[in-house]
Design a protein around this motif. Structure first.
Motif, PDB file in Angstrom:
ATOM      1  N   TRP A  76       0.816  -1.218   0.000  1.00 56.89           N
ATOM      2  CA  TRP A  76       0.000   0.000   0.000  1.00 56.89           C
ATOM      3  C   TRP A  76       0.851   1.270   0.000  1.00 56.89           C
ATOM      4  CZ3 TRP A  76       0.730   3.380   3.993  1.00 56.89           C
ATOM      5  CH2 TRP A  76       1.248   2.873   5.194  1.00 56.89           C
ATOM      6  N   ALA A  77       2.039   1.219   0.615  1.00 60.66           N
ATOM      7  CA  ALA A  77       2.862   2.424   0.706  1.00 60.66           C
ATOM      8  C   ALA A  77       3.428   2.828  -0.660  1.00 60.66           C
ATOM      9  CB  ALA A  77       3.998   2.216   1.696  1.00 60.66           C
ATOM     10  N   LEU A  78       3.839   1.857  -1.454  1.00 58.48           N
ATOM     11  CA  LEU A  78       4.426   2.171  -2.759  1.00 58.48           C
ATOM     12  C   LEU A  78       3.391   2.765  -3.717  1.00 58.48           C
ATOM     13  CD1 LEU A  78       7.035   2.123  -4.369  1.00 58.48           C
ATOM     14  CD2 LEU A  78       6.476  -0.198  -5.119  1.00 58.48           C
ATOM     15  N   PRO A  79       2.201   2.147  -3.864  1.00 54.80           N
ATOM     16  CA  PRO A  79       1.185   2.785  -4.718  1.00 54.80           C
ATOM     17  C   PRO A  79       0.784   4.169  -4.218  1.00 54.80           C
ATOM     18  CG  PRO A  79       0.613   0.490  -4.308  1.00 54.80           C
ATOM     19  CD  PRO A  79       1.769   0.812  -3.412  1.00 54.80           C
ATOM     20  N   MET A  80       0.710   4.342  -2.899  1.00 54.40           N
ATOM     21  CA  MET A  80       0.356   5.643  -2.350  1.00 54.40           C
ATOM     22  C   MET A  80       1.402   6.685  -2.746  1.00 54.40           C
ATOM     23  SD  MET A  80      -0.275   6.803   1.628  1.00 54.40           S
ATOM     24  CE  MET A  80       1.466   6.631   2.084  1.00 54.40           C
ATOM     25  N   ALA A  81       2.679   6.351  -2.619  1.00 56.14           N
ATOM     26  CA  ALA A  81       3.746   7.272  -2.990  1.00 56.14           C
ATOM     27  C   ALA A  81       3.717   7.576  -4.486  1.00 56.14           C
ATOM     28  CB  ALA A  81       5.104   6.691  -2.595  1.00 56.14           C
ATOM     29  N   ALA A  82       3.451   6.554  -5.298  1.00 57.02           N
ATOM     30  CA  ALA A  82       3.396   6.752  -6.744  1.00 57.02           C
ATOM     31  C   ALA A  82       2.234   7.665  -7.130  1.00 57.02           C
ATOM     32  CB  ALA A  82       3.263   5.400  -7.450  1.00 57.02           C
ATOM     33  N   LEU A  83       1.083   7.467  -6.512  1.00 55.36           N
ATOM     34  CA  LEU A  83      -0.073   8.309  -6.803  1.00 55.36           C
ATOM     35  C   LEU A  83       0.157   9.747  -6.331  1.00 55.36           C
ATOM     36  CD1 LEU A  83      -2.996   5.881  -5.908  1.00 55.36           C
ATOM     37  CD2 LEU A  83      -2.512   6.841  -8.175  1.00 55.36           C
ATOM     38  N   ALA A  84       0.826   9.892  -5.180  1.00 55.48           N
ATOM     39  CA  ALA A  84       1.138  11.235  -4.677  1.00 55.48           C
ATOM     40  C   ALA A  84       2.079  11.964  -5.637  1.00 55.48           C
ATOM     41  CB  ALA A  84       1.745  11.151  -3.282  1.00 55.48           C
ATOM     42  N   ALA A  85       3.080  11.251  -6.148  1.00 53.12           N
ATOM     43  CA  ALA A  85       4.003  11.854  -7.109  1.00 53.12           C
ATOM     44  C   ALA A  85       3.265  12.239  -8.388  1.00 53.12           C
ATOM     45  CB  ALA A  85       5.139  10.878  -7.421  1.00 53.12           C
ATOM     46  N   LEU A  86       2.360  11.365  -8.838  1.00 54.81           N
ATOM     47  CA  LEU A  86       1.571  11.662 -10.034  1.00 54.81           C
ATOM     48  C   LEU A  86       0.695  12.896  -9.807  1.00 54.81           C
ATOM     49  CD1 LEU A  86       0.754  10.640 -12.893  1.00 54.81           C
ATOM     50  CD2 LEU A  86      -1.120   9.404 -11.778  1.00 54.81           C
ATOM     51  N   LEU A  89       3.080  15.950  -9.973  1.00 56.78           N
ATOM     52  CA  LEU A  89       3.734  16.190 -11.253  1.00 56.78           C
ATOM     53  C   LEU A  89       2.750  16.262 -12.417  1.00 56.78           C
ATOM     54  CD1 LEU A  89       6.756  13.749 -10.802  1.00 56.78           C
ATOM     55  CD2 LEU A  89       6.782  16.239 -10.568  1.00 56.78           C
ATOM     56  N   ARG A  90       1.704  15.461 -12.373  1.00 62.65           N
ATOM     57  CA  ARG A  90       0.727  15.390 -13.462  1.00 62.65           C
ATOM     58  C   ARG A  90      -0.696  15.399 -12.905  1.00 62.65           C
ATOM     59  NH1 ARG A  90       4.675  16.380 -15.851  1.00 62.65           N
ATOM     60  NH2 ARG A  90       5.584  15.356 -17.688  1.00 62.65           N
ATOM     61  N   PRO A  91      -1.131  16.519 -12.354  1.00 59.28           N
ATOM     62  CA  PRO A  91      -2.475  16.560 -11.762  1.00 59.28           C
ATOM     63  C   PRO A  91      -3.581  16.256 -12.764  1.00 59.28           C
ATOM     64  CG  PRO A  91      -1.512  18.766 -11.913  1.00 59.28           C
ATOM     65  CD  PRO A  91      -0.421  17.799 -12.214  1.00 59.28           C
ATOM     66  N   ALA A  92      -3.361  16.582 -14.033  1.00 57.92           N
ATOM     67  CA  ALA A  92      -4.384  16.291 -15.044  1.00 57.92           C
ATOM     68  C   ALA A  92      -4.582  14.791 -15.224  1.00 57.92           C
ATOM     69  CB  ALA A  92      -3.990  16.929 -16.374  1.00 57.92           C
ATOM     70  N   TRP A  93      -3.562  14.002 -15.001  1.00 55.27           N
ATOM     71  CA  TRP A  93      -3.680  12.545 -15.060  1.00 55.27           C
ATOM     72  C   TRP A  93      -4.165  11.977 -13.735  1.00 55.27           C
ATOM     73  CZ3 TRP A  93       1.711  11.110 -17.618  1.00 55.27           C
ATOM     74  CH2 TRP A  93       1.787  11.710 -18.872  1.00 55.27           C
ATOM     75  N   LYS A 147      -2.903  21.489  -6.198  1.00 56.97           N
ATOM     76  CA  LYS A 147      -2.974  21.928  -7.590  1.00 56.97           C
ATOM     77  C   LYS A 147      -4.419  22.115  -8.059  1.00 56.97           C
ATOM     78  CE  LYS A 147       1.528  21.542  -8.202  1.00 56.97           C
ATOM     79  NZ  LYS A 147       2.135  20.708  -9.234  1.00 56.97           N
ATOM     80  N   ARG A 148      -5.293  21.200  -7.627  1.00 58.16           N
ATOM     81  CA  ARG A 148      -6.706  21.235  -8.039  1.00 58.16           C
ATOM     82  C   ARG A 148      -7.579  21.068  -6.803  1.00 58.16           C
ATOM     83  NH1 ARG A 148      -7.393  18.601 -14.024  1.00 58.16           N
ATOM     84  NH2 ARG A 148      -5.671  19.754 -14.981  1.00 58.16           N
ATOM     85  N   THR A 149      -7.773  22.154  -6.108  1.00 55.69           N
ATOM     86  CA  THR A 149      -8.391  22.111  -4.788  1.00 55.69           C
ATOM     87  C   THR A 149      -9.839  21.611  -4.790  1.00 55.69           C
ATOM     88  OG1 THR A 149      -6.940  23.912  -4.099  1.00 55.69           O
ATOM     89  CG2 THR A 149      -8.829  23.439  -2.698  1.00 55.69           C
ATOM     90  N   PRO A 150     -10.733  22.142  -5.626  1.00 60.77           N
ATOM     91  CA  PRO A 150     -12.125  21.670  -5.563  1.00 60.77           C
ATOM     92  C   PRO A 150     -12.260  20.179  -5.865  1.00 60.77           C
ATOM     93  CG  PRO A 150     -11.968  23.725  -6.806  1.00 60.77           C
ATOM     94  CD  PRO A 150     -10.573  23.235  -6.610  1.00 60.77           C
ATOM     95  N   ALA A 151     -11.576  19.703  -6.911  1.00 58.66           N
ATOM     96  CA  ALA A 151     -11.662  18.284  -7.272  1.00 58.66           C
ATOM     97  C   ALA A 151     -11.173  17.402  -6.140  1.00 58.66           C
ATOM     98  CB  ALA A 151     -10.847  18.016  -8.545  1.00 58.66           C
ATOM     99  N   ALA A 152     -10.056  17.788  -5.531  1.00 63.16           N
ATOM    100  CA  ALA A 152      -9.517  17.008  -4.413  1.00 63.16           C
ATOM    101  C   ALA A 152     -10.449  17.057  -3.216  1.00 63.16           C
ATOM    102  CB  ALA A 152      -8.139  17.543  -4.029  1.00 63.16           C
TER     103      ALA A 152
END
Length: 213
Positions: A76-86, A89-93, A147-152
């Motif tokens: 769970w920690a690795l996917p969480m870190a990967a999603l956080a980096a995404l 770096l790439r909020p649109a994705w 980066k995208r406050t309302p969506a988050a």
């Protein structure tokens, strides 16, 4: 853990109120007030992620422990870190990816309501999977909020309410652990939505025309 979470939630609300009070007195710019609230909410979520992550990891290292426990943490920690980096770096994705994953998690809550015995047996063997999944998605959603406050904000609101609401329709088993994890993401989401409301229509100071212009 639940009692600690409630204490942290109360502290988070007091901190957020204090920050908004101080910033409102010193800073008339609505955009800057909103950004201060966003960063405060993100810091609260980050601190909670560290605390909850240590708590979950401690249990995994104690039972089952060893290599299996380490693998559970990595799962769970690795996917969480990967999603956080995404999200950074790439909020649109990241926004659609987190939306899909959140929908899947809420669907798991519906499945739990329909087939509670099977889910209870699964979580008895593998730990509080739903609660860990909420944490693993909530932190990247909090990063996305920078980066995208309302969506988050809406994502965190869904993560805080959805899994509990649907799971409780079938059984209260595991709801305490799920609630302990969901409270702070819920508060973070609400703070993001408040910040988005405060910033609505405001122009960032750096984008305002200068006197020379």
């Amino acid at each position: 853990m639940f009692a600690v979470t409630i204490f942290l939630a109360a502290a988070a609300l007091i901190l957020a109120a204090g920050v908004m009070g101080i910033v409102s007195l010193r800073q008339p710019d609505r955009f800057l007030r909103a950004r201060a609230l966003v960063w405060t909410a993100a810091a609260i979520m980050a601190a909670f992620t560290v605390l909850a992550g240590m708590f979950i990891s401690g249990y995994a290292l104690a039972d089952p422990g060893g290599t299996e426990g380490l693998m559970l943490i990595v799962s769970w920690a690795l996917p969480m870190a990967a999603l956080a980096a995404l999200a950074w770096l790439r909020p649109a994705w990241a926004a659609p990816a987190l939306t899909v994953l959140t929908a899947l998690l809420i669907s798991a809550g519906i499945w739990f309501a329909v087939d509670s015995p099977s889910w209870r047996a699964f979580e008895n063997a593998n730990g509080p999977v739903r609660a860990v999944a909420v944490l693993a998605l909530a932190f990247p959603a909090a990063v996305l909020g920078l980066k995208r406050t309302p969506a988050a904000g809406w994502l965190l609101l869904a993560l805080g309410v959805g899994p509990i609401a649907f799971s409780a329709l079938g059984s209260l088993a595991g709801v305490v652990a799920l609630s302990a994890i969901s409270v702070v993401p819920l508060i973070t989401g609400l703070l993001y939505l408040v910040a988005a409301r405060v910033a609505h229509g405001a122009v960032p100071t750096e984008n305002m025309p200068t006197a020379a212009a």
